[in-house]
Design a protein around this motif. Structure first.
Motif, mmCIF file in Angstrom:
data_model
loop_
_atom_site.group_PDB
_atom_site.id
_atom_site.type_symbol
_atom_site.label_atom_id
_atom_site.label_comp_id
_atom_site.label_asym_id
_atom_site.label_seq_id
_atom_site.Cartn_x
_atom_site.Cartn_y
_atom_site.Cartn_z
ATOM 1 N N VAL A 1 2.197 1.917 -3.555
ATOM 2 C CA VAL A 1 1.150 2.451 -4.433
ATOM 3 C C VAL A 1 0.808 3.886 -4.050
ATOM 4 O O VAL A 1 0.670 4.759 -4.918
ATOM 5 C CB VAL A 1 -0.109 1.559 -4.353
ATOM 6 N N ALA A 2 0.678 4.145 -2.736
ATOM 7 C CA ALA A 2 0.331 5.496 -2.277
ATOM 8 C C ALA A 2 1.408 6.493 -2.670
ATOM 9 O O ALA A 2 1.111 7.623 -3.087
ATOM 10 C CB ALA A 2 0.113 5.494 -0.765
ATOM 11 N N ARG A 3 2.677 6.101 -2.549
ATOM 12 C CA ARG A 3 3.771 7.002 -2.922
ATOM 13 C C ARG A 3 3.754 7.277 -4.429
ATOM 14 O O ARG A 3 3.929 8.418 -4.872
ATOM 15 C CB ARG A 3 5.113 6.397 -2.517
ATOM 16 N N GLN A 4 3.530 6.251 -5.225
ATOM 17 C CA GLN A 4 3.486 6.433 -6.678
ATOM 18 C C GLN A 4 2.327 7.344 -7.077
ATOM 19 O O GLN A 4 2.476 8.223 -7.930
ATOM 20 C CB GLN A 4 3.364 5.079 -7.368
ATOM 21 N N ASP A 5 1.159 7.141 -6.439
ATOM 22 C CA ASP A 5 -0.005 7.980 -6.750
ATOM 23 C C ASP A 5 0.246 9.428 -6.343
ATOM 24 O O ASP A 5 -0.190 10.361 -7.030
ATOM 25 C CB ASP A 5 -1.246 7.447 -6.027
ATOM 26 N N LEU A 6 0.932 9.603 -5.213
ATOM 27 C CA LEU A 6 1.227 10.960 -4.738
ATOM 28 C C LEU A 6 2.106 11.692 -5.742
ATOM 29 O O LEU A 6 1.898 12.867 -6.047
ATOM 30 C CB LEU A 6 1.915 10.877 -3.373
ATOM 31 N N ARG B 1 -2.639 8.919 0.833
ATOM 32 C CA ARG B 1 -3.737 8.730 -0.122
ATOM 33 C C ARG B 1 -4.641 9.955 -0.200
ATOM 34 O O ARG B 1 -5.322 10.166 -1.213
ATOM 35 C CB ARG B 1 -4.557 7.507 0.277
ATOM 36 N N ARG C 1 2.409 10.867 -8.976
ATOM 37 C CA ARG C 1 1.749 10.924 -10.286
ATOM 38 C C ARG C 1 0.665 12.012 -10.340
ATOM 39 O O ARG C 1 0.581 12.771 -11.297
ATOM 40 C CB ARG C 1 1.125 9.568 -10.598
ATOM 41 N N ASN C 2 -0.145 12.076 -9.296
ATOM 42 C CA ASN C 2 -1.359 12.885 -9.372
ATOM 43 C C ASN C 2 -1.335 14.172 -8.552
ATOM 44 O O ASN C 2 -2.147 15.061 -8.790
ATOM 45 C CB ASN C 2 -2.561 12.051 -8.910
ATOM 46 N N SER D 1 0.831 -1.206 0.000
ATOM 47 C CA SER D 1 0.000 0.000 0.000
ATOM 48 C C SER D 1 0.863 1.253 0.000
ATOM 49 O O SER D 1 0.521 2.255 -0.639
ATOM 50 C CB SER D 1 -0.929 0.014 1.219
#
Length: 506
Positions: free
Chosen positions: A65-70, A310, A72-73, A62
């Motif tokens: 994924v949370a770091r990548q989303d942070l 997140r 990316r978005n 998790s």
């Protein structure tokens, strides 16, 4: 195409370097060899360790994924969130020890000052300048800030091993001009409120060398999940207690070096809601050689940090609200009502030879309150009820969480329920639900609206004083019937360990 910055690429690569998806119970037993900790040879213990490993794997994935989303978005928010975590970590680590400013806003102000920037600029020459010639609470913040900067240097260099001199350098920075800053203790010391007797000064250097050699081997060969390694190093250093003062803060810095080097967010042990769990977990690691409760505390804090990652805008808003300390927020009104009702409950309990113990600093924070209003299950322990004279070995802990069956009565306020001390070998938590007569209590923002009480077979709403008297009577019956008795299974299963529950000193 997503382009990651150098820091993000390094952090994510460290996750894969440290992490595996196939950890087994045997791996943990092998990885802990040479340390004071081990898994009992019991089937149910193995099942609990496997559940712990599953949780670790889920949280690690998790976090990635949370770091990548942070990245990316939400470009730009990652840096702000790291700042929030840094301020909160330093503030809470000091407050666990009763140090530093009482308000998060004051810690934030100190860390935003020129003095904090001067320490960062001078760190390479290890020069603590005039910035530290100030009041003690400000020094507590600035010195821990300096120690944290040293820890970051170690953490970010993936080729650099954590060694004994690093530990003493962090202690030196942390303690400033304290007479034994950066040096091991020269007199025997003790841990307040604990039965464990730390190592003598003459045995301390060898014990510390053994700890660092063990961790160096674990880190080089990736023998343990980072959370387990961090729990072992933290518990072991606290067990040795090598310094005259500052042991807890150094132990938390070391745990965060290990966690951070795996790309995981920081461990932030909050005074409000975490301290009871944390201290009980350390007592179990000291006397029972069981790391699972401490690892469980670490996992709780990681889940909280991942939720921030997140939803960083929400986390930043809550932080800014706490900095501003709004005078008449929903949080302040509820907290005032809740504390007033606990005072009424304490008076009613005294008539039954029971005492309630709470610490205003351990009461739920604005951040925890906001999470509960979002129906996040925080499991915040904020005090206890007991009597060493009349009910030795019994204690009921106070738990705040989102409303369960009382959700239809709640406007978002937390509800109060009760726990008992019930550690199991290699179980993540040291508590279990008390099977008492009162299941859930709701205190509203406006105490004049009364208190809602859920029992096993009915729910009632009573005026505040009447509710306190009724709850006290039911709790007294629970104590009389043994429902608050501690279930210390570790001590029962391992009598040779000399384990005693920390509640015996109540």
């Amino acid at each position: 195409m997503i382009v990651l910055g150098g820091e993000e690429r390094m952090a994510i690569s460290r996750v894969f370097e440290w992490s595996r998806t196939d950890w087994s119970v045997k791996d943990i037993q092998v990885g802990l060899a040479g340390s004071p900790y081990s898994i009992p040879e019991l089937t149910e213990s193995s099942d609990r360790v496997q559940a712990l490993l599953t949780n670790i794997q889920t949280i690690t994935s998790s976090a990635v994924v949370a770091r990548q989303d942070l990245v990316r978005n939400l470009k730009g928010l990652g840096k702000d969130l790291r700042r929030v975590h840094r301020v909160t970590e330093i503030h809470e680590s000091n407050r666990v020890e009763g140090l530093g400013p009482e308000l998060l806003a004051h810690t934030h102000e100190i860390l935003s000052s020129k003095s904090a920037a001067d320490i960062e600029n001078e760190l390479g020459r290890f020069a603590i300048i005039e910035a530290l010639r100030t009041d003690q609470r400000t020094r507590d913040v600035l010195q821990l800030h300096g120690a944290k900067l040293l820890a970051d240097i170690i953490m970010r260099d993936s080729n650099r091993q954590l060694v004994e001199i690093d530990v003493r350098n962090m202690h030196h920075m942390l303690m400033g001009d304290f007479r034994t800053a950066g040096r091991y203790k020269v007199y025997c010391n003790e841990i307040a409120g604990a039965e464990h007797v730390p190592f003598t000064p003459s045995d301390t250097p060898a014990a510390m060398q053994e700890l660092m050699d063990w961790y160096g081997n674990v880190r080089e060969q990736c023998l343990l999940p980072p959370v387990v390694a961090a729990a072992a190093v933290h518990a072991w250093l606290a067990h040795i207690h090598p310094f005259e003062d500052g042991n807890g803060r150094v132990a938390r810095l070391m745990a965060n070096i290990i966690i951070g080097s795996a790309g995981l967010p920081p461990l932030i042990i909050r005074v409000a809601g975490d301290r009871n769990r944390y201290l009980n977990a350390l007592a179990i690691s000291d006397q029972g050689g069981d790391l699972a409760p401490l690892a469980g505390v670490f996992l709780r804090t990681l889940r909280r940090a991942i939720r921030d990652m997140r939803n960083p805008r929400w986390a930043l808003r809550i932080f800014e609200e706490e900095i501003r300390q709004r005078a008449e927020s929903s949080y302040n009104k509820w907290r005032r009502s809740f504390q007033r009702w606990l005072e009424l409950l304490g008076g009613a309990l005294a008539l039954h030879r029971l005492a309630i113990r709470t610490d205003p600093e351990e009461m739920i924070s604005r951040d925890g309150y906001a999470r509960i209003r979002q129906r996040v299950r925080e499991g915040l322990v904020v005090g206890g009820i007991g009597s060493s004279d009349w009910y030795p070995g019994s204690r009921s802990y106070l738990l705040l969480d989102p409303a369960d069956e009382l959700f239809r009565y709640s406007r978002g306020e937390p509800t109060l329920s009760f726990l008992v001390y019930a550690p199991q070998p290699w179980g993540e938590t040291v508590y279990a639900r008390m099977r008492g007569r009162i299941r859930e209590i709701l205190v509203r923002e406006d105490l004049s609206e009364g208190v809602v009480i859920r029992e096993l077979d009915r729910t009632r709403s009573l005026p505040a004083l009447e509710a306190a008297e009724y709850v006290a009577e039911r709790i007294a019956l629970d104590f009389r019937d043994g429902l608050a008795q501690a279930r210390v299974s570790i001590g029962q299963r391992h009598p040779s360990s000399g384990y005693r529950s920390p509640i015996n000193g109540w």
